[in-house]
Design a protein around this motif. Sequence first.
Motif, mmCIF file in Angstrom:
data_model
loop_
_atom_site.group_PDB
_atom_site.id
_atom_site.type_symbol
_atom_site.label_atom_id
_atom_site.label_comp_id
_atom_site.label_asym_id
_atom_site.label_seq_id
_atom_site.Cartn_x
_atom_site.Cartn_y
_atom_site.Cartn_z
ATOM 1 N N UNK A 56 0.628 -1.264 0.236
ATOM 2 C CA UNK A 56 0.345 -0.313 -0.311
ATOM 3 C C UNK A 56 0.596 1.338 -0.122
ATOM 4 N N UNK A 57 1.929 0.903 0.502
ATOM 5 C CA UNK A 57 3.161 2.618 0.927
ATOM 6 C C UNK A 57 3.778 3.018 -1.010
ATOM 7 N N UNK A 58 3.485 1.471 -1.340
ATOM 8 C CA UNK A 58 4.287 1.981 -2.543
ATOM 9 C C UNK A 58 3.256 2.355 -3.641
ATOM 10 N N UNK A 59 2.191 2.349 -3.122
ATOM 11 C CA UNK A 59 0.790 2.457 -3.850
ATOM 12 C C UNK A 59 0.882 3.938 -4.200
ATOM 13 N N UNK A 60 1.148 4.100 -2.730
ATOM 14 C CA UNK A 60 0.721 6.336 -2.784
ATOM 15 C C UNK A 60 1.980 6.611 -3.015
ATOM 16 N N UNK A 61 3.063 5.576 -3.912
ATOM 17 C CA UNK A 61 3.890 6.749 -4.558
ATOM 18 C C UNK A 61 3.626 6.391 -6.193
ATOM 19 N N UNK A 62 2.826 6.191 -6.554
ATOM 20 C CA UNK A 62 2.848 5.599 -7.828
ATOM 21 C C UNK A 62 2.867 7.234 -8.570
ATOM 22 N N UNK A 63 2.731 7.867 -8.072
ATOM 23 C CA UNK A 63 2.672 9.885 -8.687
ATOM 24 C C UNK A 63 3.531 9.629 -8.531
ATOM 25 N N UNK A 64 4.891 8.945 -7.871
ATOM 26 C CA UNK A 64 6.357 9.332 -8.010
ATOM 27 C C UNK A 64 6.799 8.911 -9.462
ATOM 28 N N UNK A 65 6.867 7.873 -8.957
ATOM 29 C CA UNK A 65 6.950 6.670 -10.197
ATOM 30 C C UNK A 65 7.095 7.357 -11.620
ATOM 31 N N UNK A 66 5.439 7.817 -12.122
ATOM 32 C CA UNK A 66 5.303 8.133 -12.934
ATOM 33 C C UNK A 66 5.919 8.910 -13.351
ATOM 34 N N UNK A 67 5.778 10.162 -12.418
ATOM 35 C CA UNK A 67 6.636 11.500 -13.453
ATOM 36 C C UNK A 67 7.625 11.706 -13.145
ATOM 37 N N UNK A 68 8.250 10.657 -11.667
ATOM 38 C CA UNK A 68 9.718 10.305 -12.223
ATOM 39 C C UNK A 68 10.705 9.817 -13.927
ATOM 40 N N UNK A 69 9.920 8.659 -13.903
ATOM 41 C CA UNK A 69 10.505 7.188 -14.694
ATOM 42 C C UNK A 69 11.118 7.963 -16.262
ATOM 43 N N UNK A 70 10.027 9.157 -16.218
ATOM 44 C CA UNK A 70 10.752 9.445 -17.861
ATOM 45 C C UNK A 70 11.883 10.421 -17.956
ATOM 46 N N UNK A 71 12.509 10.827 -17.071
ATOM 47 C CA UNK A 71 13.752 10.926 -16.833
ATOM 48 C C UNK A 71 14.756 9.884 -17.146
ATOM 49 N N UNK A 72 14.485 9.238 -16.166
ATOM 50 C CA UNK A 72 15.281 8.075 -16.957
ATOM 51 C C UNK A 72 14.795 7.623 -18.238
ATOM 52 N N UNK A 73 14.236 7.020 -18.611
ATOM 53 C CA UNK A 73 13.739 6.675 -20.221
ATOM 54 C C UNK A 73 14.028 7.178 -20.872
ATOM 55 N N UNK A 74 14.509 9.002 -21.364
ATOM 56 C CA UNK A 74 15.194 9.817 -21.594
ATOM 57 C C UNK A 74 16.949 9.926 -21.924
ATOM 58 N N UNK A 75 16.834 9.720 -20.481
ATOM 59 C CA UNK A 75 18.237 9.520 -20.492
ATOM 60 C C UNK A 75 19.268 7.872 -20.808
ATOM 61 N N UNK A 76 18.062 6.882 -20.760
ATOM 62 C CA UNK A 76 18.762 5.307 -21.818
ATOM 63 C C UNK A 76 18.650 6.226 -23.267
ATOM 64 N N UNK A 77 17.747 7.013 -23.517
ATOM 65 C CA UNK A 77 18.248 6.762 -25.364
ATOM 66 C C UNK A 77 18.923 8.348 -25.174
ATOM 67 N N UNK A 78 19.094 9.053 -24.335
ATOM 68 C CA UNK A 78 20.184 9.650 -24.687
ATOM 69 C C UNK A 78 21.531 9.491 -25.132
ATOM 70 N N UNK A 79 21.577 8.169 -23.651
ATOM 71 C CA UNK A 79 23.395 8.264 -23.437
ATOM 72 C C UNK A 79 23.126 6.391 -24.575
ATOM 73 N N UNK A 80 22.538 6.116 -24.934
ATOM 74 C CA UNK A 80 21.978 4.548 -25.842
ATOM 75 C C UNK A 80 22.281 3.604 -25.273
ATOM 76 N N UNK A 81 21.379 3.514 -23.720
ATOM 77 C CA UNK A 81 21.570 2.446 -23.336
ATOM 78 C C UNK A 81 21.286 1.260 -23.716
ATOM 79 N N UNK A 82 20.653 1.018 -24.583
ATOM 80 C CA UNK A 82 19.693 0.131 -25.185
ATOM 81 C C UNK A 82 20.144 -0.043 -26.442
ATOM 82 N N UNK A 83 21.516 0.384 -26.910
ATOM 83 C CA UNK A 83 22.153 0.060 -28.205
ATOM 84 C C UNK A 83 22.774 -0.950 -27.461
ATOM 85 N N UNK A 84 23.394 -2.032 -26.815
ATOM 86 C CA UNK A 84 24.450 -3.209 -27.211
ATOM 87 C C UNK A 84 23.433 -4.353 -26.929
#
Length: 146
Positions: A56-84
Amino acid sequence: MAPWFDSRWLYHRSSVTSQGVPNWAGLLTTPALLGLALVLTVCFLAWVPRRHMWFTALGAGTMYGYLLHGFIIKSSRFFGWYDHPWLHSPLGELAVTAAAVGLITFLCSGPVRSVFRFVVEPRMSWAFGEQRDAPAKTVEPVRREG
């Protein structure tokens, strides 16, 4: 269904006739897809527990996961993490999935919520004209005599 189903049906970005189907197909398919979305939403909400669980505590923080995961996704594309190349193997896809689950769990955790609370849940007292130092107004209950 993936080989013959076009994702443009889900995004509603183009007309039905531009997808090469007759007009009557849109009259049937669009309400059917919206009805299916409603059924899937009800099914998901039926799984939501009414009592307090360990997650339940994790469910209360889903807005944080939703809003912050985009920064990780954009960073992974910028730095080419999926190119391997090994990431596109079955083992690599499992590793990426496990890393994504771990990352989202971390982004919903208490420490991340306390660090980013000022951005995700800012104090809005200034917008509603409330003073920080002023005592809270109390409302006396109405007493009826008789």
